[in-house]
Scaffold this motif. Sequence first.
Motif, PDB file in Angstrom:
ATOM      1  N   GLY A  24       0.946  -1.213   0.020  1.00  0.00           N
ATOM      2  CA  GLY A  24       0.064   0.091   0.077  1.00  0.00           C
ATOM      3  C   GLY A  24       0.856   1.308  -0.093  1.00  0.00           C
ATOM      4  O   GLY A  24       0.636   2.046  -0.756  1.00  0.00           O
ATOM      5  N   PHE A  25       2.017   1.095   0.760  1.00  0.00           N
ATOM      6  CA  PHE A  25       2.993   2.516   0.886  1.00  0.00           C
ATOM      7  C   PHE A  25       3.163   2.693  -0.315  1.00  0.00           C
ATOM      8  O   PHE A  25       3.667   3.630  -0.867  1.00  0.00           O
ATOM      9  CB  PHE A  25       3.965   2.314   2.057  1.00  0.00           C
ATOM     10  N   ALA A  27       2.460   1.610  -3.511  1.00  0.00           N
ATOM     11  CA  ALA A  27       1.420   2.059  -4.314  1.00  0.00           C
ATOM     12  C   ALA A  27       0.855   3.484  -4.244  1.00  0.00           C
ATOM     13  O   ALA A  27       0.569   4.150  -5.312  1.00  0.00           O
ATOM     14  CB  ALA A  27       0.161   1.143  -4.424  1.00  0.00           C
ATOM     15  N   LEU A  28       0.756   3.693  -3.115  1.00  0.00           N
ATOM     16  CA  LEU A  28      -0.134   5.075  -2.634  1.00  0.00           C
ATOM     17  C   LEU A  28       1.022   6.136  -2.189  1.00  0.00           C
ATOM     18  O   LEU A  28       0.407   7.316  -2.322  1.00  0.00           O
ATOM     19  CB  LEU A  28      -0.997   4.718  -1.302  1.00  0.00           C
ATOM     20  N   VAL A  29       2.207   6.024  -1.981  1.00  0.00           N
ATOM     21  CA  VAL A  29       2.899   7.061  -1.828  1.00  0.00           C
ATOM     22  C   VAL A  29       4.191   6.907  -2.319  1.00  0.00           C
ATOM     23  O   VAL A  29       4.640   8.183  -3.279  1.00  0.00           O
ATOM     24  CB  VAL A  29       3.400   7.007  -0.178  1.00  0.00           C
ATOM     25  N   PRO A  32       3.130   7.516  -6.770  1.00  0.00           N
ATOM     26  CA  PRO A  32       2.799   8.836  -6.968  1.00  0.00           C
ATOM     27  C   PRO A  32       3.718   9.881  -6.685  1.00  0.00           C
ATOM     28  O   PRO A  32       3.948  10.758  -7.617  1.00  0.00           O
ATOM     29  CB  PRO A  32       1.343   8.880  -6.380  1.00  0.00           C
ATOM     30  N   ARG A  35       6.185  10.497  -9.533  1.00  0.00           N
ATOM     31  CA  ARG A  35       5.702  11.036 -10.999  1.00  0.00           C
ATOM     32  C   ARG A  35       6.124  12.029 -11.523  1.00  0.00           C
ATOM     33  O   ARG A  35       6.154  12.322 -12.679  1.00  0.00           O
ATOM     34  CB  ARG A  35       4.168  10.812 -10.940  1.00  0.00           C
ATOM     35  N   SER A 131       2.018  -2.695 -13.110  1.00  0.00           N
ATOM     36  CA  SER A 131       1.086  -2.137 -12.483  1.00  0.00           C
ATOM     37  C   SER A 131      -0.055  -3.159 -12.147  1.00  0.00           C
ATOM     38  O   SER A 131      -0.636  -3.249 -11.075  1.00  0.00           O
ATOM     39  CB  SER A 131       0.311  -0.979 -13.341  1.00  0.00           C
ATOM     40  N   ARG A 135      -0.986  -4.597  -8.438  1.00  0.00           N
ATOM     41  CA  ARG A 135      -2.353  -4.212  -8.050  1.00  0.00           C
ATOM     42  C   ARG A 135      -2.895  -5.629  -7.884  1.00  0.00           C
ATOM     43  O   ARG A 135      -3.682  -5.607  -6.791  1.00  0.00           O
ATOM     44  CB  ARG A 135      -3.203  -3.459  -9.079  1.00  0.00           C
ATOM     45  N   MET A 138      -1.725  -6.889  -4.421  1.00  0.00           N
ATOM     46  CA  MET A 138      -2.150  -6.200  -3.324  1.00  0.00           C
ATOM     47  C   MET A 138      -3.639  -6.315  -2.974  1.00  0.00           C
ATOM     48  O   MET A 138      -3.985  -6.927  -1.870  1.00  0.00           O
ATOM     49  CB  MET A 138      -2.337  -4.656  -3.407  1.00  0.00           C
TER      50      MET A 138
END
Length: 157
Positions: A24-25, A27-29, A32, A35, A131, A135, A138
């Motif tokens: 999660g960290f 993918a979400l932190v 992004p 980028r 990706s 995903r 996860m």
Amino acid sequence: MHAYYVSCVAIHVLAAALWVGGMGFFALVIVPGLRRLEESKRREILRDVGARFAKVGFYNLGTLVVTGIGNLAFREMLASTLTVDFWKTPFGSTLAIKLLLVVIVCALTYAHYLDALREGPESPADRARASWLGRSTMILSIVIAVLGVMLVRGAPW
């Protein structure tokens, strides 16, 4: 034996938290946050962080498998008790689904790792595959965690 069982469960839960939380960290932190960087720098950082997370992840998966087997053994679910009738029970069928998903997550994780080892330019198809693998791993890992809670806390069968 009770203290060993509690220790085994605690290690299993902590390893699951590290596994799902780490993904999660990432993918979400991390993704992004990178980028905004130019592609070559982003790839370099993703490769470095991904390689480190892969080491942690493989040890973690091993820990989850070993403690999962230990948890079953502590609950006296040995090979002799896992009969055809057992797998037909709500607990047994939930456990079967969880075990199947664990095998799938291990396979997806390994495929993702092999993709990361490839050298050379990365195409949009490569990024899409990475990706999708990340995903899927996860999401299935979260489902496995929910199934684990259902096994020990009961489910609305």
